[in-house]
Write an enzyme that holds these catalytic residues in place. Sequence first.
Site, short mmCIF file in Angstrom:
data_model
loop_
_atom_site.label_atom_id
_atom_site.label_comp_id
_atom_site.label_asym_id
_atom_site.label_seq_id
_atom_site.Cartn_x
_atom_site.Cartn_y
_atom_site.Cartn_z
N HIS A 113 -1.65 0.79 7.38
CA HIS A 113 -2.26 0.89 6.07
C HIS A 113 -2.04 2.22 5.56
O HIS A 113 -1.60 3.29 6.35
CB HIS A 113 -3.70 1.01 6.34
CG HIS A 113 -4.55 0.75 4.86
ND1 HIS A 113 -4.13 0.13 3.85
CD2 HIS A 113 -5.63 1.49 4.53
CE1 HIS A 113 -4.79 0.23 2.76
NE2 HIS A 113 -5.83 0.96 2.96
N ASP B 197 -8.12 5.30 -1.31
CA ASP B 197 -7.72 4.58 -0.80
C ASP B 197 -8.02 3.16 -1.67
O ASP B 197 -9.09 2.62 -2.11
CB ASP B 197 -8.74 3.82 0.54
CG ASP B 197 -8.32 2.53 1.31
OD1 ASP B 197 -7.26 1.87 0.78
OD2 ASP B 197 -8.69 2.42 2.34
N CYS C 7 0.82 -1.21 -0.09
CA CYS C 7 0.00 0.14 0.13
C CYS C 7 0.72 1.29 -0.16
O CYS C 7 0.45 2.19 -0.60
CB CYS C 7 -0.89 0.00 1.13
SG CYS C 7 -0.29 -0.12 2.62
#
Length: 216
Positions: free
Chosen positions: A92, A108, A38
């Site tokens: 994250h 996201d 990520c």
Amino acid sequence: MANEPQTRVMQDGSDNSKKTILNLFPKQSDCSYVSCYCEENIYKLAEVVNKIYCNEINKCFVVFISNPSRTVPLWRQRAGKDEDRLVIWDYHVIFLYHPEPEKCLVYDLDSELPFPTYVHKYVTETFRTDHILKPDYFRYFRVIPAVEFIKEFASDRRHMKRPDGSWIKPPPNYPAITSSSNTHNLEEYIQMDIGKGPGQVLNLSQFVQRFYKSVT
């Protein structure tokens, strides 16, 4: 990515008005994405804005979400198995575009929510509230200006290797990200000690107050 700036009229769910906001990423499917990387996915988003929409990069932020126990519950994640799509990540990373004081979009790439989503909707559905959680699960947010992140972030991907050197998950097919002074500083971004590392560390209520002033 498109070579020319595009705009899209987006409906802000907080009222009945419509606001034309620059659409930084016309298609999510065009964005660079590799599962379980990520931080690199978001780095690539920041690179695109810096290249194509350079006047907007100072309105963008990279946000690392973690805590001292490395257990952060996020809902509405595509990797979630239950009805609420709950995942407990060790950390994250998301991308924020904050063009106006009370307008902020969240990008996201791991969420099942629209891409992008207004921050008030994203917070409500993804973070919910700390009141239902034990302290070990409270979410903290390291907020870094995107232009700073592009300049300083580096990862040699060591965190995705097993002791024998094999990959836990296959890496992106582009070279590892380095900066002028580092080959790996990912840990500095994940750790949530206030006063240490890049950017600013906020708790959930502080994060909401900064990026969506009207939420209580």
